[in-house]
Design a protein around this motif. Structure first.
Motif, mmCIF file in Angstrom:
data_model
loop_
_atom_site.group_PDB
_atom_site.id
_atom_site.type_symbol
_atom_site.label_atom_id
_atom_site.label_comp_id
_atom_site.label_asym_id
_atom_site.label_seq_id
_atom_site.Cartn_x
_atom_site.Cartn_y
_atom_site.Cartn_z
ATOM 1 N N ARG A 38 25.174 -8.552 -19.861
ATOM 2 C CA ARG A 38 24.110 -7.768 -19.836
ATOM 3 C C ARG A 38 24.469 -6.350 -20.645
ATOM 4 N NH1 ARG A 38 20.948 -5.764 -14.736
ATOM 5 N NH2 ARG A 38 22.394 -4.074 -15.122
ATOM 6 N N TRP A 39 23.588 -5.790 -21.350
ATOM 7 C CA TRP A 39 24.040 -4.647 -22.031
ATOM 8 C C TRP A 39 22.984 -3.749 -21.980
ATOM 9 C CZ3 TRP A 39 28.734 -4.876 -24.762
ATOM 10 C CH2 TRP A 39 28.940 -6.464 -25.168
ATOM 11 N N SER A 40 23.367 -2.467 -21.629
ATOM 12 C CA SER A 40 22.296 -1.215 -21.644
ATOM 13 C C SER A 40 22.615 -0.382 -22.832
ATOM 14 C CB SER A 40 22.533 -0.278 -20.381
ATOM 15 O OG SER A 40 22.258 -1.497 -19.249
ATOM 16 N N VAL A 41 21.480 0.017 -23.481
ATOM 17 C CA VAL A 41 21.705 1.111 -24.634
ATOM 18 C C VAL A 41 21.072 2.256 -24.052
ATOM 19 C CG1 VAL A 41 21.021 1.757 -26.857
ATOM 20 C CG2 VAL A 41 21.392 -0.479 -26.280
ATOM 21 N N TRP A 42 21.972 3.398 -24.095
ATOM 22 C CA TRP A 42 21.677 4.647 -23.477
ATOM 23 C C TRP A 42 21.389 5.761 -24.664
ATOM 24 C CZ3 TRP A 42 21.383 5.384 -18.058
ATOM 25 C CH2 TRP A 42 21.687 4.086 -17.477
ATOM 26 N N ASP A 43 20.526 6.784 -24.217
ATOM 27 C CA ASP A 43 20.316 7.859 -25.415
ATOM 28 C C ASP A 43 21.021 8.991 -24.665
ATOM 29 O OD1 ASP A 43 19.469 10.139 -26.555
ATOM 30 O OD2 ASP A 43 17.493 9.587 -26.620
ATOM 31 N N LEU A 44 22.174 9.500 -25.003
ATOM 32 C CA LEU A 44 22.954 10.376 -24.411
ATOM 33 C C LEU A 44 22.274 11.849 -24.650
ATOM 34 C CD1 LEU A 44 26.395 9.392 -25.772
ATOM 35 C CD2 LEU A 44 25.338 8.615 -23.466
ATOM 36 N N GLU A 83 20.619 -11.565 -26.618
ATOM 37 C CA GLU A 83 20.119 -10.561 -27.593
ATOM 38 C C GLU A 83 21.540 -9.712 -27.771
ATOM 39 O OE1 GLU A 83 16.183 -8.853 -26.024
ATOM 40 O OE2 GLU A 83 17.674 -9.136 -24.392
ATOM 41 N N ASN A 84 22.275 -10.446 -28.661
ATOM 42 C CA ASN A 84 23.814 -9.925 -28.903
ATOM 43 C C ASN A 84 23.620 -8.492 -29.785
ATOM 44 O OD1 ASN A 84 26.252 -9.249 -29.755
ATOM 45 N ND2 ASN A 84 26.893 -11.326 -30.251
ATOM 46 N N PRO A 85 23.959 -7.541 -29.226
ATOM 47 C CA PRO A 85 23.692 -5.939 -29.965
ATOM 48 C C PRO A 85 24.799 -5.966 -31.109
ATOM 49 C CG PRO A 85 24.774 -5.856 -27.944
ATOM 50 C CD PRO A 85 24.501 -7.260 -27.879
ATOM 51 N N ASP A 130 27.425 -3.890 -19.107
ATOM 52 C CA ASP A 130 27.187 -3.770 -17.642
ATOM 53 C C ASP A 130 27.882 -4.743 -16.837
ATOM 54 O OD1 ASP A 130 25.434 -1.847 -18.301
ATOM 55 O OD2 ASP A 130 23.864 -3.001 -18.288
ATOM 56 N N ASP A 131 27.842 -6.307 -17.191
ATOM 57 C CA ASP A 131 28.669 -7.185 -16.455
ATOM 58 C C ASP A 131 29.971 -7.454 -16.973
ATOM 59 O OD1 ASP A 131 26.436 -7.272 -14.859
ATOM 60 O OD2 ASP A 131 25.494 -8.748 -16.112
ATOM 61 N N GLY A 132 31.058 -7.737 -16.289
ATOM 62 C CA GLY A 132 32.276 -8.078 -16.785
ATOM 63 C C GLY A 132 33.258 -7.315 -15.966
ATOM 64 N N VAL A 155 32.849 -1.633 -20.399
ATOM 65 C CA VAL A 155 33.199 -0.974 -21.798
ATOM 66 C C VAL A 155 31.862 -0.282 -22.368
ATOM 67 C CG1 VAL A 155 33.985 -1.598 -24.210
ATOM 68 C CG2 VAL A 155 34.676 -3.078 -22.031
ATOM 69 N N ASN A 156 32.594 0.739 -23.033
ATOM 70 C CA ASN A 156 31.394 1.540 -23.701
ATOM 71 C C ASN A 156 31.558 1.726 -25.121
ATOM 72 O OD1 ASN A 156 30.358 2.404 -21.053
ATOM 73 N ND2 ASN A 156 31.812 4.077 -20.964
#
Length: 170
Positions: A90-96, A109-111, A139-141, A145-146
């Motif tokens: 799972r991936w999360s996209v953040w607005d910094l 949904e491969n980013p 998120d998972d692993g 990783v960012n």
């Protein structure tokens, strides 16, 4: 045991009525019950549901804020052993700029490939002054990783417009 991915909630604002007519004043809804995923919830009378602005055709999600009475609230860590065979990435996209999560993507949904331009994430990126303010987090692993968003391009494909994303490890 695989963990369910987060999902949206079904919010129902209901006026139970015996009258099936919707003519005149009978068509006015005076809600007396709120349900989340089909289950009635108790709410304080002085904290009605708040509906955020809905912009038709914008690709923005519908947001509702509810204040409910809680029987219990639990905030804790939960150990989840990592298992490549059962765990879905799972991936999360953040607005910094304001540290808000913009989207959660599943393994399907491969980013690193592309997202449809009709997708909520694409809409947010197209509105951004600087795409470099967005961060992708795995998120998972075994290790978190960012990645930072380097750039994107919009391309016409047989399936419609697609946004190709270029992420770089941070």
């Amino acid at each position: 045991m695989p963990r369910d991915l987060p999902d949206c909630a079904d919010i129902e604002i209901i006026e139970p009525t015996q009258n099936e007519s919707r003519d005149g004043a009978n068509g006015i809804v005076i809600p007396r019950e709120v349900r989340i995923n089909g289950k009635p919830v108790l709410m304080p009378k002085d904290h009605p549901p708040k509906f955020h602005e809905i912009e038709i055709g914008s690709g923005s999600p519908v947001l509702v804020t509810l204040t409910v009475f809680a029987r219990s609230v639990v905030i804790r860590h939960e150990h989840e052993p990592y298992d490549d065979d059962t765990r879905e990435k799972r991936w999360s996209v953040w607005d910094l700029t304001d540290s808000t999560m913009v989207a959660t993507l599943s393994a399907r949904e491969n980013p690193f490939e592309s997202v449809p331009c009709t997708d909520y994430l694409a809409g947010q990126l197209l509105k951004a002054d600087d795409p470099g303010t967005y961060m992708l987090t795995e998120d998972d692993g075994p290790a978190r990783v960012n990645y930072s968003l380097g750039s994107y391009t919009v391309e016409n494909t047989p399936d419609g417009k697609q946004m190709k994303l270029v992420w770089a490890p941070m």
